[in-house]
Design an enzyme around this catalytic site. Sequence first.
Site: not given
Length: 361
Positions: A117-119, A142-143, A186, A285
């Site tokens: 993801g972005d991180g 998943i977000d 989320g 989870h």
Amino acid sequence: MTAAKRIGILTSGGDCAGLNAVIRAVVHRAVLTYGWQVLGIKEGTQGLLQRPVQYQVLDLPQVDGNMMRMGGTILGTTNRGDPFAYPMADGTQKDRSDEIIGGYRELGLDALIGIGGDGSFAILKKLADKGGFQMVGIPKTIDNDLGLTEVSVGYDTAVGVAVEALDRLQPTAASHARVMVLEVMGRDAGHIALAAGIAGGADVVLIPEIPYSIEKIAQKIKQVRATGRNFALVVVSEAVKTADGTGVQKLFQGGQKRYGGIGDYIGEKIAEATGAETRVTVLGHVQRGSMPSPRDRLVASAFGVHAVDLIAEGKFDRMVAWSDRGVIDVPITEAIAKYACVELDGAMVKTARGLGISLGD
């Protein structure tokens, strides 16, 4: 066919459904089309920190058809420990980026495919820039809040799990005349809550992008009762704050704080305001570990093939993305710079309002 290459692949950040389908697609494309060797790096960047480096050679026998049906990741992953400020046992932090770069070079890789993801992308790009190696990114979260892609690997499955939960909660809600509150994941965006609420027939959906009031929620539940229905379904994203703007978090071992508990807060406030019997379910989870949906398998496969093709074309520092029913690629810096929250004037919000779903405002 291009010259033989040796490429690495790793999964980074939280796990989700579809990661194994990505790995499978990368291996198939790299081996069958280009005759390359693929090395799977274990436990994300942690594998590159270990000596000897922790990896496995991935060939067609290791990635058979059953692999795409599996949740999680066969390589393992991690969402702890920024290598530029790595937490040490004595409580200090240390820059261990050179060790990771050394691990990459030790494997003799020509390029790296990072699934994250972005991180994760921010860290991997920083490592690639410092170490002078080539990288391609594949988005998974998943977000579904990563910029410049309409969908990320794992999102569709997470929504499906949430909808199934609503489908299972509805009969027991009706049997006991209850308000059922479902808390879904989320971290920063409400995409899962909104999509699941629409598809699962929720009466109220609360997302972090839209401020709410308990009075408005109570008003909606009373309206439902007035129609003769004895139950209601409420979906709330874990990042939603309390009425006074406080984020609800839980403290975990090691001092980590994570979202969790807003469902209990909303359930209690609904009971106080309406007198309704409420029950709260927290999916947590469960949304990550499921067998991937057909759409996640398709997107993951398309992303994996395109990532390998980018390496063959010599196009690096890019992230594959889904746009207009097809796969494109965009600069990683632009993808992580643009946060994709729920658009307040977008189709999903309009759909929810059009169906009479209360968004708490």
